[in-house]
Design a protein around this motif. Structure first.
Motif, short mmCIF file in Angstrom:
data_model
loop_
_atom_site.label_atom_id
_atom_site.label_comp_id
_atom_site.label_asym_id
_atom_site.label_seq_id
_atom_site.Cartn_x
_atom_site.Cartn_y
_atom_site.Cartn_z
N GLY A 1 -7.17 -19.40 -35.99
CA GLY A 1 -8.87 -18.68 -36.65
C GLY A 1 -8.94 -19.96 -37.11
O GLY A 1 -10.69 -20.40 -36.87
N THR A 2 -8.36 -21.22 -37.77
CA THR A 2 -7.87 -21.66 -38.48
C THR A 2 -9.11 -23.27 -38.14
O THR A 2 -9.73 -24.07 -38.80
N VAL A 3 -8.71 -23.15 -36.30
CA VAL A 3 -9.40 -24.02 -35.58
C VAL A 3 -11.43 -24.35 -35.78
O VAL A 3 -11.60 -25.14 -35.52
N PHE A 4 -11.51 -22.81 -35.88
CA PHE A 4 -12.51 -22.13 -36.26
C PHE A 4 -13.42 -23.20 -37.32
O PHE A 4 -14.18 -23.79 -37.11
N TYR B 1 -9.92 -19.13 -27.15
CA TYR B 1 -9.76 -19.80 -26.22
C TYR B 1 -11.69 -20.20 -25.45
O TYR B 1 -11.74 -20.37 -25.53
N PHE B 2 -11.53 -18.59 -24.97
CA PHE B 2 -12.14 -18.48 -25.18
C PHE B 2 -13.81 -18.47 -25.41
O PHE B 2 -15.07 -18.93 -25.31
N LEU B 3 -13.99 -17.72 -26.81
CA LEU B 3 -14.79 -18.52 -27.64
C LEU B 3 -15.02 -19.58 -28.36
O LEU B 3 -16.34 -20.21 -28.37
N PHE B 4 -13.95 -20.29 -28.14
CA PHE B 4 -13.76 -21.46 -28.71
C PHE B 4 -14.20 -22.24 -28.02
O PHE B 4 -15.28 -23.25 -28.08
N ASN B 5 -14.65 -22.43 -26.72
CA ASN B 5 -14.83 -23.65 -25.42
C ASN B 5 -16.14 -23.08 -24.48
O ASN B 5 -16.88 -23.69 -23.64
N TYR B 6 -16.04 -22.18 -24.44
CA TYR B 6 -17.39 -20.89 -23.64
C TYR B 6 -18.82 -19.69 -24.32
O TYR B 6 -19.91 -19.47 -24.15
N THR C 1 -12.37 -32.10 -31.40
CA THR C 1 -10.95 -30.75 -31.85
C THR C 1 -11.20 -30.03 -30.72
O THR C 1 -12.07 -29.72 -29.47
N ARG C 2 -10.30 -29.62 -31.08
CA ARG C 2 -9.13 -29.01 -28.80
C ARG C 2 -8.53 -28.29 -29.79
O ARG C 2 -7.75 -27.77 -31.14
N ILE C 3 -8.74 -26.74 -29.24
CA ILE C 3 -7.95 -25.79 -29.53
C ILE C 3 -6.59 -25.70 -29.04
O ILE C 3 -5.38 -25.14 -29.66
#
Length: 313
Positions: A60-63, A172-177, A259-261
């Protein structure tokens, strides 16, 4: 010009592969130098369960890091969520889990409000929540015992794996798609241009803190499952573990499109495997942090993108 382009591309490739290569190397080294102890099923199971809490919080911190912010609230917010949830639910297991996530989201919203509404750097807002949460947890735990014995029934590998798969898969889905993730990277690259493009920057920053709050609440649940109690040390050092692990995973400290998850899973596993392997070697615990610091310095020195920094004359 062509040689310069090739050099830049080669450096970018190097920065991308160093964290993964480092992870593979430490796995191989400890596999062959611990007399089989590292590869024993009990050790692997314990390693996964220890790393799960940090990995959930890091995902979550990645966001937040994608839009060029740091969240230092994690450890204190974890303690705060657990203590408040216990006080509200009296330790009833399922309501406790639900309230941990609710209070985690509330901590994220408070960070977002202070950062966006008060125009305060996010890391400073996070520090305030960290100290407040830690202080409250220590105060309450000093006056009463907060046992969660029923939570111990979930202290099993299958439970942690299910949580990890669901959380990482969803993020992963939220961050990339989805726009939620893509806009975080746009904001991190150039917030002014993103705003002028019609993107509601404050809205998507807030969503990032909310997602971070959800994963923090889940991490708090896993912490209680592991310890079967809420106390003043709940979530201790979670924020430093997350930030160090993400750095080892090669995350861009400036956010943006780099930035990559996957940095979360690579970095967290690197961090915990290194710690576990050093202990299996019999290295004194007092020296483990020194060795980890050396590994951290070497990895970051090699993989960091120095083009993000410049000297202004």
């Amino acid at each position: 010009m062509n040689s310069r382009i090739r050099k830049i591309l080669s450096m970018d490739t190097l920065r991308k592969i160093i964290p993964l290569a480092g992870l593979i190397i430490v796995i191989l080294v400890f596999s062959f130098t611990t007399n089989g102890l590292f590869l024993r099923w009990n050790n692997i199971q314990s390693l996964i369960m220890q790393a799960a809490i940090t990995l959930v919080a890091a995902t979550g911190t990645v966001f937040v890091m994608a839009h060029n912010n740091l969240d230092f609230s994690l450890g204190g917010a974890c303690a705060l969520s657990a203590v408040l949830s216990y006080l509200v639910t009296g330790g009833e297991l399922i309501p406790f889990f639900i309230m941990c996530i609710v209070f985690g989201v509330m901590c994220g919203l408070i960070s977002a409000f202070i950062h966006i509404g008060g125009r305060v750097p996010a890391f400073m807002a996070g520090l305030c929540i960290m100290f407040a949460g830690r202080g409250l947890a220590q105060t309450v735990s000093a006056s009463q015992t907060m046992l969660m014995v029923d939570a111990a029934q979930f202290n099993q590998l299958w439970f942690f794996l299910v949580v990890l798969i669901v959380v990482f898969g969803a993020c992963y889905f939220l961050f990339n798609y989805t726009k939620v993730g893509k806009y975080q990277k746009l904001i991190g690259t150039n917030p002014t241009a993103t705003q002028l493009s019609g993107v509601n920057v404050n809205k998507y920053k807030t969503l990032a803190f909310v997602i971070c709050g959800v994963t923090l609440g889940i991490a708090a649940c896993l912490t209680i499952v592991r310890s079967a109690a809420v106390n003043g040390n709940t979530g201790l050092n979670l924020e430093t573990d997350v930030l160090l692990a993400l750095s080892l995973g090669g995350i861009s400290m400036q956010g943006g499109s780099a930035t990559r998850i996957r940095s979360a899973i690579i970095g967290v596993m690197f961090y915990f495997i290194l710690d576990n392997g050093l202990l299996l070697w019999g290295l004194d615990a007092d020296y483990v942090d020194i060795v980890k610091a050396i590994f951290f310095l070497l990895t970051v020195t090699i993989s960091i993108d120095r083009s993000q920094y410049s000297v202004i004359a």
